[in-house]
Design a protein around this motif. Structure first.
Motif, PDB file in Angstrom:
ATOM      1  N   THR A  29       0.987  -1.216  -0.032  1.00  0.00           N
ATOM      2  CA  THR A  29      -0.003  -0.075  -0.102  1.00  0.00           C
ATOM      3  C   THR A  29       0.912   1.152   0.146  1.00  0.00           C
ATOM      4  O   THR A  29       2.076   1.150   0.184  1.00  0.00           O
ATOM      5  N   LEU A  31       3.257   4.363  -0.776  1.00  0.00           N
ATOM      6  CA  LEU A  31       4.572   4.306  -1.638  1.00  0.00           C
ATOM      7  C   LEU A  31       5.022   2.981  -2.185  1.00  0.00           C
ATOM      8  O   LEU A  31       5.574   3.142  -3.349  1.00  0.00           O
ATOM      9  N   ALA A  33       3.219   0.333  -3.295  1.00  0.00           N
ATOM     10  CA  ALA A  33       2.325   0.242  -4.335  1.00  0.00           C
ATOM     11  C   ALA A  33       2.825   0.918  -5.653  1.00  0.00           C
ATOM     12  O   ALA A  33       2.700   0.121  -6.667  1.00  0.00           O
ATOM     13  N   ASP A  34       3.074   1.937  -5.288  1.00  0.00           N
ATOM     14  CA  ASP A  34       3.453   2.880  -6.602  1.00  0.00           C
ATOM     15  C   ASP A  34       4.742   2.808  -7.059  1.00  0.00           C
ATOM     16  O   ASP A  34       5.451   3.142  -7.965  1.00  0.00           O
ATOM     17  N   LYS A  36       7.406   3.908  -5.501  1.00  0.00           N
ATOM     18  CA  LYS A  36       7.943   5.250  -5.136  1.00  0.00           C
ATOM     19  C   LYS A  36       8.712   5.083  -3.799  1.00  0.00           C
ATOM     20  O   LYS A  36       9.769   6.162  -3.549  1.00  0.00           O
TER      21      LYS A  36
END
Length: 69
Positions: A29, A31, A33-34, A36
Motif C-alpha cells: 500500500t 508508496l 504500491a506505486d 516510489k
C-alpha cells in the motif's frame, strides 16, 4: 566497542519494526504500491551519506587546525 553499540542501537529498531508484521494483507500500500518507496529510500540514503561525508571532512579539518597550533 563503542561503534558496535552505536550500530546495534541504530539497527535494532528496524528489526523490531519488521517483526511487527501481523500477516493481515500482503498487498503493498501507499508508496510501496506505486514503487516510489525506492525514490524515498534513495533520497534518504543520499542525505545520510552527505551528512556522514561532511562530518568526516569537518573532523579532519578540525584535527588539522588543532595540530597546526
Amino acid at each position: 566497542m563503542k561503534k558496535l553499540l552505536i550500530t546495534l542501537f541504530v539497527l535494532l529498531p528496524a528489526l523490531w519494526a519488521s517483526a511487527q508484521n501481523d500477516g493481515a494483507a500482503n498487498q503493498p500500500t501507499g508508496l510501496r504500491a506505486d514503487g516510489k518507496i525506492w525514490v524515498v529510500l534513495a533520497v534518504a540514503v543520499t542525505i545520510l551519506l552527505g551528512l556522514i561525508i561532511y562530518i568526516i571532512r569537518l573532523d579532519r579539518k578540525i584535527t588539522k587546525l588543532e595540530k597546526g597550533h
